[in-house]
Design an enzyme around this catalytic site. Structure first.
Site, PDB file in Angstrom:
ATOM      1  N   LYS A  91     -40.343  16.333 -37.992  1.00  0.00           N
ATOM      2  CA  LYS A  91     -39.798  17.127 -39.091  1.00  0.00           C
ATOM      3  C   LYS A  91     -40.887  17.337 -40.139  1.00  0.00           C
ATOM      4  O   LYS A  91     -41.612  16.394 -40.493  1.00  0.00           O
ATOM      5  CB  LYS A  91     -38.599  16.386 -39.686  1.00  0.00           C
ATOM      6  CG  LYS A  91     -37.868  17.121 -40.795  1.00  0.00           C
ATOM      7  CD  LYS A  91     -36.644  16.312 -41.205  1.00  0.00           C
ATOM      8  CE  LYS A  91     -35.852  16.982 -42.319  1.00  0.00           C
ATOM      9  NZ  LYS A  91     -34.616  16.226 -42.621  1.00  0.00           N
ATOM     10  N   SER A 122     -30.268  19.704 -42.392  1.00  0.00           N
ATOM     11  CA  SER A 122     -31.685  19.575 -42.710  1.00  0.00           C
ATOM     12  C   SER A 122     -32.660  19.420 -41.545  1.00  0.00           C
ATOM     13  O   SER A 122     -33.651  20.129 -41.476  1.00  0.00           O
ATOM     14  CB  SER A 122     -31.869  18.423 -43.693  1.00  0.00           C
ATOM     15  OG  SER A 122     -33.219  18.175 -43.922  1.00  0.00           O
ATOM     16  N   SER A 125     -28.169  14.644 -41.923  1.00  0.00           N
ATOM     17  CA  SER A 125     -29.230  15.584 -41.548  1.00  0.00           C
ATOM     18  C   SER A 125     -29.814  15.380 -40.163  1.00  0.00           C
ATOM     19  O   SER A 125     -30.540  16.245 -39.669  1.00  0.00           O
ATOM     20  CB  SER A 125     -30.362  15.537 -42.581  1.00  0.00           C
ATOM     21  OG  SER A 125     -29.875  15.862 -43.858  1.00  0.00           O
TER      22      SER A 125
END
Length: 200
Positions: free
Chosen positions: A88, A163, A187
């Site tokens: 990420k 997210s 998320s």
């Protein structure tokens, strides 16, 4: 029992990590070929999915070659050695931009690695690149996003969750064997649920 010929006939990007790890450990699967297969799939599907913000193809192939050399020399580090992963784009990566999917950090390059990235690298994992997220891992995509929002690989008209969206999309579409996300209020769990994968 699977052998290299069977693996080549299958889609390498949908092996489980444990399957790929055993094939790499037993020298039936090349980390370089595994990385190349994932990079080719990223190249083919990224324009529709926007799962990645930054793809580190050259660095990934260098890491894969290093893993292969070490394994052939008898230095097998364990079940993540040679496994292609994604991170990420809020996880700091020394020398590789970390944008948090924000215009404020669109070109920011950290001077150090996050602990999770450093530990995975030490375990021999191969980093394919940095995945999309919601800006600063919060909220929902807006009309003026710094980068295109990730799309759900099962239906690109739909979102791939909250997210850690790019990480979920990347794993579900076979653009990485696993991906790091972060979870404050769902998320990781939400992208895993709507993309049909496991999130921890």
């Amino acid at each position: 029992q699977r052998n290299a010929a069977m693996v080549m006939a299958d889609a390498m990007h949908y092996l489980t990590i444990s399957q790929a790890a055993e094939l790499i450990r037993s020298r039936q699967l090349s980390p370089v070929e595994l990385a190349r297969a994932h990079l080719a799939r990223i190249e083919a599907l990224q324009p529709a999915l926007h799962a990645y913000i930054t793809v580190t193809a050259d660095a990934a192939l260098a890491q894969a070659r290093a893993a292969e050399t070490a394994i052939l020399a008898g230095d097998y580090k364990g079940p993540l050695h040679g496994i292609p992963l994604a991170h990420k784009d809020i996880v700091w990566t020394k020398g590789v931009r970390t944008t948090a999917h924000s215009k404020l950090l669109a070109d920011w390059i950290p001077a150090e690695d996050a602990t999770v990235y450093a530990k995975l690298t030490a375990a021999g994992a191969v980093s394919l690149g940095k995945t999309s997220l919601h800006e600063f891992a919060y909220g929902v995509p807006g009309a003026d996003e710094a980068f295109p929002a990730a799309r759900n690989p099962w239906n690109t008209e739909r979102a791939p969750g909250s997210s850690s969206s790019g990480s979920g999309a990347a794993v579900a579409a076979g653009l990485a064997m696993g991906a790091i996300g972060t979870d404050t209020g769902g998320s990781i769990r939400h992208p895993a649920a709507v993309c049909g994968i496991v999130g921890m």
